[in-house]
Design a protein around this motif. Structure first.
Motif, PDB file in Angstrom:
ATOM      1  N   GLU A  40     -20.372  56.012 -70.836  1.00  0.00           N
ATOM      2  CA  GLU A  40     -19.074  56.760 -70.807  1.00  0.00           C
ATOM      3  C   GLU A  40     -19.019  58.054 -69.888  1.00  0.00           C
ATOM      4  OE1 GLU A  40     -16.881  56.547 -74.317  1.00  0.00           O
ATOM      5  OE2 GLU A  40     -15.198  56.061 -73.372  1.00  0.00           O
ATOM      6  N   ILE A  41     -19.263  57.817 -68.791  1.00  0.00           N
ATOM      7  CA  ILE A  41     -18.741  58.981 -67.851  1.00  0.00           C
ATOM      8  C   ILE A  41     -17.373  59.703 -67.950  1.00  0.00           C
ATOM      9  CG2 ILE A  41     -18.674  60.134 -65.485  1.00  0.00           C
ATOM     10  CD1 ILE A  41     -20.887  57.986 -64.788  1.00  0.00           C
ATOM     11  N   TYR A  42     -16.633  58.777 -68.036  1.00  0.00           N
ATOM     12  CA  TYR A  42     -15.316  59.199 -68.324  1.00  0.00           C
ATOM     13  C   TYR A  42     -14.625  57.936 -69.172  1.00  0.00           C
ATOM     14  CZ  TYR A  42     -14.971  56.245 -64.239  1.00  0.00           C
ATOM     15  OH  TYR A  42     -15.176  55.218 -63.322  1.00  0.00           O
ATOM     16  N   PRO A  43     -13.326  58.324 -69.808  1.00  0.00           N
ATOM     17  CA  PRO A  43     -12.802  57.294 -70.567  1.00  0.00           C
ATOM     18  C   PRO A  43     -12.239  56.223 -70.095  1.00  0.00           C
ATOM     19  CG  PRO A  43     -11.505  59.403 -70.748  1.00  0.00           C
ATOM     20  CD  PRO A  43     -12.576  59.529 -69.955  1.00  0.00           C
TER      21      PRO A  43
ATOM     22  N   ALA B 253     -19.915  70.139 -65.779  1.00  0.00           N
ATOM     23  CA  ALA B 253     -18.367  70.228 -66.847  1.00  0.00           C
ATOM     24  C   ALA B 253     -17.553  69.169 -66.838  1.00  0.00           C
ATOM     25  CB  ALA B 253     -18.007  71.529 -66.312  1.00  0.00           C
ATOM     26  N   TYR B 254     -17.808  68.219 -66.005  1.00  0.00           N
ATOM     27  CA  TYR B 254     -16.727  67.078 -65.828  1.00  0.00           C
ATOM     28  C   TYR B 254     -17.455  65.745 -66.407  1.00  0.00           C
ATOM     29  CZ  TYR B 254     -20.035  66.763 -62.015  1.00  0.00           C
ATOM     30  OH  TYR B 254     -21.192  66.735 -61.282  1.00  0.00           O
ATOM     31  N   CYS B 255     -18.537  65.552 -66.810  1.00  0.00           N
ATOM     32  CA  CYS B 255     -19.270  64.403 -67.104  1.00  0.00           C
ATOM     33  C   CYS B 255     -19.803  64.185 -68.584  1.00  0.00           C
ATOM     34  CB  CYS B 255     -20.648  64.269 -66.272  1.00  0.00           C
ATOM     35  SG  CYS B 255     -21.422  62.671 -66.399  1.00  0.00           S
ATOM     36  N   GLY B 256     -19.234  62.885 -68.968  1.00  0.00           N
ATOM     37  CA  GLY B 256     -19.451  62.359 -70.291  1.00  0.00           C
ATOM     38  C   GLY B 256     -21.006  62.246 -70.589  1.00  0.00           C
TER      39      GLY B 256
ATOM     40  N   MET C 134     -30.294  51.340 -59.665  1.00  0.00           N
ATOM     41  CA  MET C 134     -30.627  51.472 -60.856  1.00  0.00           C
ATOM     42  C   MET C 134     -30.153  53.166 -61.025  1.00  0.00           C
ATOM     43  SD  MET C 134     -34.411  50.431 -61.713  1.00  0.00           S
ATOM     44  CE  MET C 134     -35.386  50.226 -60.283  1.00  0.00           C
ATOM     45  N   GLN C 135     -29.292  53.302 -62.057  1.00  0.00           N
ATOM     46  CA  GLN C 135     -28.555  54.400 -62.204  1.00  0.00           C
ATOM     47  C   GLN C 135     -28.725  55.035 -63.663  1.00  0.00           C
ATOM     48  OE1 GLN C 135     -23.939  55.309 -62.365  1.00  0.00           O
ATOM     49  NE2 GLN C 135     -24.822  55.732 -60.339  1.00  0.00           N
ATOM     50  N   ALA C 136     -28.942  56.271 -63.688  1.00  0.00           N
ATOM     51  CA  ALA C 136     -29.216  57.027 -65.038  1.00  0.00           C
ATOM     52  C   ALA C 136     -28.633  58.433 -64.945  1.00  0.00           C
ATOM     53  CB  ALA C 136     -30.370  56.911 -65.415  1.00  0.00           C
TER      54      ALA C 136
ATOM     55  N   GLY D 225     -14.358  58.661 -55.429  1.00  0.00           N
ATOM     56  CA  GLY D 225     -13.314  58.176 -56.504  1.00  0.00           C
ATOM     57  C   GLY D 225     -12.445  59.357 -56.987  1.00  0.00           C
ATOM     58  N   PRO D 226     -11.578  59.122 -57.741  1.00  0.00           N
ATOM     59  CA  PRO D 226     -10.473  60.051 -58.663  1.00  0.00           C
ATOM     60  C   PRO D 226     -11.354  60.765 -59.659  1.00  0.00           C
ATOM     61  CG  PRO D 226      -9.880  58.020 -59.171  1.00  0.00           C
ATOM     62  CD  PRO D 226     -10.715  57.701 -57.926  1.00  0.00           C
ATOM     63  N   TYR D 227     -11.260  62.059 -59.776  1.00  0.00           N
ATOM     64  CA  TYR D 227     -11.701  62.845 -61.221  1.00  0.00           C
ATOM     65  C   TYR D 227     -10.968  62.312 -62.328  1.00  0.00           C
ATOM     66  CZ  TYR D 227     -11.909  66.289 -64.625  1.00  0.00           C
ATOM     67  OH  TYR D 227     -11.947  66.872 -65.627  1.00  0.00           O
ATOM     68  N   ILE D 228     -11.425  61.836 -63.085  1.00  0.00           N
ATOM     69  CA  ILE D 228     -10.765  61.346 -64.508  1.00  0.00           C
ATOM     70  C   ILE D 228     -11.099  62.299 -65.433  1.00  0.00           C
ATOM     71  CG2 ILE D 228     -10.560  59.516 -66.194  1.00  0.00           C
ATOM     72  CD1 ILE D 228     -11.282  57.529 -63.736  1.00  0.00           C
ATOM     73  N   PRO D 229     -10.156  63.247 -66.041  1.00  0.00           N
ATOM     74  CA  PRO D 229     -10.659  63.981 -67.200  1.00  0.00           C
ATOM     75  C   PRO D 229     -11.295  63.292 -68.379  1.00  0.00           C
ATOM     76  CG  PRO D 229      -8.507  64.419 -66.291  1.00  0.00           C
ATOM     77  CD  PRO D 229      -8.963  63.126 -65.710  1.00  0.00           C
TER      78      PRO D 229
ATOM     79  N   VAL E 280     -18.196  62.643 -53.101  1.00  0.00           N
ATOM     80  CA  VAL E 280     -17.410  63.753 -54.093  1.00  0.00           C
ATOM     81  C   VAL E 280     -16.487  63.016 -54.766  1.00  0.00           C
ATOM     82  CG1 VAL E 280     -17.578  65.492 -52.232  1.00  0.00           C
ATOM     83  CG2 VAL E 280     -15.426  63.971 -52.128  1.00  0.00           C
ATOM     84  N   MET E 281     -16.000  63.809 -55.887  1.00  0.00           N
ATOM     85  CA  MET E 281     -14.791  63.322 -56.771  1.00  0.00           C
ATOM     86  C   MET E 281     -13.529  63.963 -56.313  1.00  0.00           C
ATOM     87  SD  MET E 281     -16.371  63.827 -60.481  1.00  0.00           S
ATOM     88  CE  MET E 281     -17.167  65.557 -59.996  1.00  0.00           C
ATOM     89  N   ILE E 282     -12.698  63.346 -56.347  1.00  0.00           N
ATOM     90  CA  ILE E 282     -11.016  63.672 -55.597  1.00  0.00           C
ATOM     91  C   ILE E 282     -10.302  64.231 -56.694  1.00  0.00           C
ATOM     92  CG2 ILE E 282      -9.150  62.865 -54.570  1.00  0.00           C
ATOM     93  CD1 ILE E 282     -11.124  60.580 -53.538  1.00  0.00           C
TER      94      ILE E 282
ATOM     95  N   LEU F  12     -26.859  60.426 -54.340  1.00  0.00           N
ATOM     96  CA  LEU F  12     -26.637  61.542 -54.877  1.00  0.00           C
ATOM     97  C   LEU F  12     -25.499  62.236 -54.391  1.00  0.00           C
ATOM     98  CD1 LEU F  12     -28.211  63.544 -56.905  1.00  0.00           C
ATOM     99  CD2 LEU F  12     -29.328  64.568 -54.573  1.00  0.00           C
ATOM    100  N   ARG F  13     -24.459  62.085 -55.217  1.00  0.00           N
ATOM    101  CA  ARG F  13     -23.102  62.895 -54.749  1.00  0.00           C
ATOM    102  C   ARG F  13     -23.359  64.303 -54.430  1.00  0.00           C
ATOM    103  NH1 ARG F  13     -18.078  59.965 -57.387  1.00  0.00           N
ATOM    104  NH2 ARG F  13     -18.315  57.656 -56.676  1.00  0.00           N
ATOM    105  N   PHE F  14     -22.867  65.108 -53.761  1.00  0.00           N
ATOM    106  CA  PHE F  14     -22.733  66.500 -53.673  1.00  0.00           C
ATOM    107  C   PHE F  14     -21.511  66.989 -54.200  1.00  0.00           C
ATOM    108  CE2 PHE F  14     -21.215  65.550 -49.244  1.00  0.00           C
ATOM    109  CZ  PHE F  14     -20.145  66.404 -49.130  1.00  0.00           C
ATOM    110  N   GLU F  15     -20.586  66.102 -54.817  1.00  0.00           N
ATOM    111  CA  GLU F  15     -19.480  66.502 -55.598  1.00  0.00           C
ATOM    112  C   GLU F  15     -18.389  67.540 -55.027  1.00  0.00           C
ATOM    113  OE1 GLU F  15     -19.669  64.476 -57.827  1.00  0.00           O
ATOM    114  OE2 GLU F  15     -21.621  64.176 -58.574  1.00  0.00           O
ATOM    115  N   THR F  16     -18.805  68.430 -54.230  1.00  0.00           N
ATOM    116  CA  THR F  16     -17.968  69.329 -53.725  1.00  0.00           C
ATOM    117  C   THR F  16     -18.694  70.196 -52.722  1.00  0.00           C
ATOM    118  OG1 THR F  16     -16.098  71.017 -53.843  1.00  0.00           O
ATOM    119  CG2 THR F  16     -17.764  70.986 -55.488  1.00  0.00           C
TER     120      THR F  16
END
Ligand code: 5AD
Ligand code: FES
Length: 351
Positions: free
Chosen positions: A312-315, A61-64, A99-101, A224-228, A194-196, A152-156
């Motif tokens: 563009e994961i976030y702007p 829900a957070y990722c571009g 290598m990221q995707a 890293g900070p969560y960027i809407p 995780v995202m912060i 592989l981030r577990f995010e929360t």
């Protein structure tokens, strides 16, 4: 209760996350910097980041990059383009390529294995993969092909929040925590994070996240900070988890430094990057402040500019229009200005 020892409890972590007294925070930065120097030294390791595809089957829900974003122009790099990026990373003196995707099954299992083999045969680089929740058989094959690390981030660590922002894939068998354990068994160096400040993330949850880093004895920890992102449901303010505003973690720059510093204290030997998200919310010196408050890694982008603008994961991502060459010069200068030096070789987990 709030002493800066290695054995930080849930309560003391939460206390530090809520700390806003400048003099107290100076103590936290100093402690993290000292532990960083003692355990991983003054080297800053550079990891060349190749964003090999922006396709993704998931609906986070957070990722571009989520499949639910119809506005993103999709790309997948060719083998030759990827190899060329790896060569360039090596020429710049980077010891690792990442290598990221998105979770892109158009990146076939065998193709990734061949690419890993080709890079390892030609260049003295560590190879890190960050390709989402792929299955254990694929992860095993890539390890055999020579891949050294997996991110592989577990995010929360809050299952309820996780479920809200991260719809499962039909037929999915393994959780991210399962996969982290499997990666470890396969002999990868394992990275997570995780995202912060995700909406719905409480101070208590974030303290739990930091304890999870310690429990998993992670080799690499990216926070890293969560960027809407307005092209995502969470970025548009849909599906908020209703929590007491007093408990909500802000997605602020200061909070990011607190998490980096506390992470260094609980995981003294981990490789901790000063992330692009942090550089994005403070372009002037976010990366430097991260490096001064516990981090010891930077991940310069080596993706060709024509593709990186589409990852563009976030702007407003930092370095969106910079060439790999420009980032190289910029980062090395920043590292030297801090009195640190660029790490040589693969820069794996110290023990
Ligand atoms: N803001 C900040 N970080 C994000 N990520 C994904 N979306 C965002 C966002 N909107 C992070 C996730 C993912 C990593 C590749 O990027 O933590 O694991
Ligand atoms: Fe990319 Fe500074 S790191 S321009």
């Amino acid at each position: 209760m709030n002493h800066l020892t290695k054995n930080l409890t849930l309560e003391s972590l939460e206390h530090w996350l809520r700390q806003d007294n400048a003099a107290e925070l100076e103590k936290l930065w100093a402690a993290a910097d000292a532990v960083r120097r003692e355990h991983v030294g003054d080297a800053v390791h550079l990891r060349g980041l190749i964003e090999i595809s922006n396709y993704c089957v998931r609906q986070c829900a957070y990722c571009g990059l989520a499949v639910t974003n119809p506005y993103l122009e999709r790309y997948r790099m060719t083998d030759e383009e990827i190899l060329e990026c790896a060569r360039q990373a090596h020429q710049f003196g980077y010891g690792t390529v990442v290598m990221q995707a998105g979770e892109d099954y158009g990146l076939e299992t065998d193709r990734i294995a061949r690419l890993v083999q080709a890079i390892k045969a030609e260049l003295p680089l560590a190879v890190t993969l960050s390709l989402g929740e792929r299955n254990p058989q694929e992860l095993a094959l890539w390890r055999t092909a020579g891949a050294d690390r997996y991110l592989l981030r577990f995010e929360t660590s809050d299952p309820e929040l996780y479920a809200m922002i991260h719809p499962p894939r039909p037929g999915q068998t393994y959780s991210r925590f399962d996969l982290l354990r499997i990666l470890r068994q396969l002999g990868y160096e394992v990275g997570s994070g995780v995202m912060i400040g995700i909406p719905g993330q409480t101070y208590r949850t974030l303290a739990h996240d930091i304890l999870k880093f310690e429990q998993f004895d992670l080799d690499m920890i990216g926070v890293g900070p969560y960027i809407p992102n307005p092209l995502t449901p969470l970025g548009r303010g849909e599906e908020p988890l209703c929590i007491d505003p007093e408990q909500q973690v802000p997605n602020s720059e200061l909070m990011a430094y607190k998490v980096i510093a506390l992470t260094r204290l609980v995981c003294p030997q981990a490789n901790i990057p000063s992330t692009t998200a942090l550089a994005t919310i403070n372009r002037d010196n976010g990366r430097e402040l991260g490096l001064s408050r516990g981090a010891n890694v930077v991940m310069p982008n080596v993706t060709p500019v024509k593709y990186r603008t589409r990852y563009e994961i976030y702007p407003g991502k930092a370095c969106l229009n910079e060439t790999a060459q420009a980032c190289q010069g910029c980062l090395k200068g920043r590292i030297r200005a801090l009195g640190r030096f660029v790490g040589q070789g693969p820069g794996g987990r110290v023990r």
